[in-house]
Design an enzyme around this catalytic site. Structure first.
Site, PDB file in Angstrom:
ATOM      1  N   CYS A  91       0.810  -1.220   0.000  1.00  0.00           N
ATOM      2  CA  CYS A  91       0.000   0.000   0.000  1.00  0.00           C
ATOM      3  C   CYS A  91       0.852   1.283   0.000  1.00  0.00           C
ATOM      4  O   CYS A  91       1.439   1.604  -1.008  1.00  0.00           O
ATOM      5  CB  CYS A  91      -0.995  -0.060   1.157  1.00  0.00           C
ATOM      6  SG  CYS A  91      -2.376   1.078   0.939  1.00  0.00           S
ATOM      7  N   ARG A 146     -12.300   6.667  -0.851  1.00  0.00           N
ATOM      8  CA  ARG A 146     -11.476   5.611  -0.275  1.00  0.00           C
ATOM      9  C   ARG A 146     -11.855   4.283  -0.921  1.00  0.00           C
ATOM     10  O   ARG A 146     -13.035   3.940  -1.026  1.00  0.00           O
ATOM     11  CB  ARG A 146     -11.662   5.506   1.238  1.00  0.00           C
ATOM     12  CG  ARG A 146     -11.070   6.659   1.990  1.00  0.00           C
ATOM     13  CD  ARG A 146     -10.567   6.244   3.357  1.00  0.00           C
ATOM     14  NE  ARG A 146      -9.289   5.562   3.304  1.00  0.00           N
ATOM     15  CZ  ARG A 146      -8.122   6.178   3.108  1.00  0.00           C
ATOM     16  NH1 ARG A 146      -8.059   7.467   2.923  1.00  0.00           N
ATOM     17  NH2 ARG A 146      -7.001   5.486   3.072  1.00  0.00           N
ATOM     18  N   HIS A 190      -3.296  -5.564   2.364  1.00  0.00           N
ATOM     19  CA  HIS A 190      -2.947  -5.694   3.774  1.00  0.00           C
ATOM     20  C   HIS A 190      -3.568  -7.006   4.243  1.00  0.00           C
ATOM     21  O   HIS A 190      -4.178  -7.731   3.488  1.00  0.00           O
ATOM     22  CB  HIS A 190      -3.597  -4.569   4.595  1.00  0.00           C
ATOM     23  CG  HIS A 190      -3.080  -3.206   4.323  1.00  0.00           C
ATOM     24  ND1 HIS A 190      -1.860  -2.759   4.781  1.00  0.00           N
ATOM     25  CD2 HIS A 190      -3.633  -2.159   3.688  1.00  0.00           C
ATOM     26  CE1 HIS A 190      -1.702  -1.486   4.435  1.00  0.00           C
ATOM     27  NE2 HIS A 190      -2.758  -1.098   3.757  1.00  0.00           N
TER      28      HIS A 190
HETATM   29  N1  GLN Z   1      -1.927   6.842   2.270  1.00  0.00           N
HETATM   30  C1  GLN Z   1      -2.145   5.975   1.203  1.00  0.00           C
HETATM   31  C2  GLN Z   1      -3.540   6.043   0.595  1.00  0.00           C
HETATM   32  O1  GLN Z   1      -4.532   6.224   1.288  1.00  0.00           O
HETATM   33  C3  GLN Z   1      -1.789   4.570   1.651  1.00  0.00           C
HETATM   34  C4  GLN Z   1      -2.697   4.003   2.716  1.00  0.00           C
HETATM   35  C5  GLN Z   1      -2.252   2.634   3.185  1.00  0.00           C
HETATM   36  O2  GLN Z   1      -1.064   2.334   3.220  1.00  0.00           O
HETATM   37  N2  GLN Z   1      -3.206   1.854   3.636  1.00  0.00           N
HETATM   38  O3  GLN Z   1      -3.629   5.949  -0.604  1.00  0.00           O
END
Ligand code: GLN
Length: 248
Positions: A94, A128, A193
């Site tokens: 990520c 998101r 993840h």
């Molecule tokens: N900050 C990044 C995003 O939201 C990565 C988030 C994460 O590592 N879960 O795109």
């Protein structure tokens, strides 16, 4: 055989149990009869990730990414780029995956530099991309990969990087082109993840096999009884409506 595993920025880049990937790598090493040592590397430290056989960087929010981006590019970056070209195994998750690319333009318009190890860019989006995800991996001959994603950054691959796989359920790189993750040589980046390796042991062994091979090792990885891992994998597939439909 002894493998050195570098854990980059464990204090800042460790979302949703990403550290579990380090546990899996070391545990599977011992099951395979490989001695593994882990070196944690924080910002400002002189330790060099590029001297490791496997380098891991987990996920982090934009704020943490800002804290590590310059260190990653300027302190670790140059040698790490050379190491990647020399076949060192690198796994980025990520936020860590995004920083393996050329740059990350955050939602607030800030440009965080990447290492340019993977040919990709990430652009902050307004939505998101969150939930359970399942992928048919190109890298592992169609084997499924399962995990949990939560990012607003949308990643677009250039010609120098291949997608890790195709999204079966979830969003993946950008929620638009059906791709998830990226790889080039022995560098793998993914939005998964979970942590990703406990539920996808074939990915862990793929990375370890590449690290052994690069060291000129003839060691063959052992057959490990992965019944628990397979059960967890199957349960994750079930959660996204793919239970019993995919066989690994
Ligand atoms: N900050 C990044 C995003 O939201 C990565 C988030 C994460 O590592 N879960 O795109």
């Amino acid at each position: 055989m002894e493998l050195k595993i570098g854990h980059l920025y464990p204090d800042l880049m460790n979302l949703y149990g990403d550290r579990g990937n380090i546990i899996v790598l070391t545990r599977r090493c011992s099951w395979h009869g490989i001695k593994a040592t882990v070196e944690e590397i924080r910002t400002g430290e002189e330790k060099r990730a590029a001297e490791c056989d496997v380098v891991f960087i987990g996920g982090g929010q934009d704020r943490e990414q800002k804290q590590v981006a310059w260190d990653l590019r300027d302190r670790q970056g140059p040698a790490l780029r050379a190491a990647a070209a020399d076949g060192v195994v690198i796994l980025g998750i990520c936020g860590g995956y995004q920083l393996l690319g050329h740059e990350f333009r955050t939602g607030t318009g800030e440009v965080l530099p990447g290492t340019g190890i993977l040919d990709l860019v990430t652009v902050g989006g307004g939505k998101r991309l969150i939930g359970n995800i399942a992928v048919a991996s190109d890298l592992l001959g169609g084997k499924t990969l399962v995990g949990f994603e939560n990012h607003s950054g949308k990643t677009y691959l250039g010609e120098g990087a291949k997608p890790l796989g195709k999204v079966l359920a979830g969003y993946g790189n950008n929620g638009e082109d059906g791709t998830e993750g990226a790889y080039h040589r022995n560098v793998v980046g993914t939005y998964l993840h979970g942590s990703v390796l406990p539920k996808n042991p074939w990915l862990a062994d793929y990375l370890l096999a590449k690290a052994v091979e690069r060291r000129g090792g003839t060691l063959k990885l052992r057959e490990i009884d992965d019944q628990l891992e397979r059960t967890a994998h199957a349960a994750a597939l079930h959660q996204v409506g793919l239970g019993g439909k995919m066989e690994n």
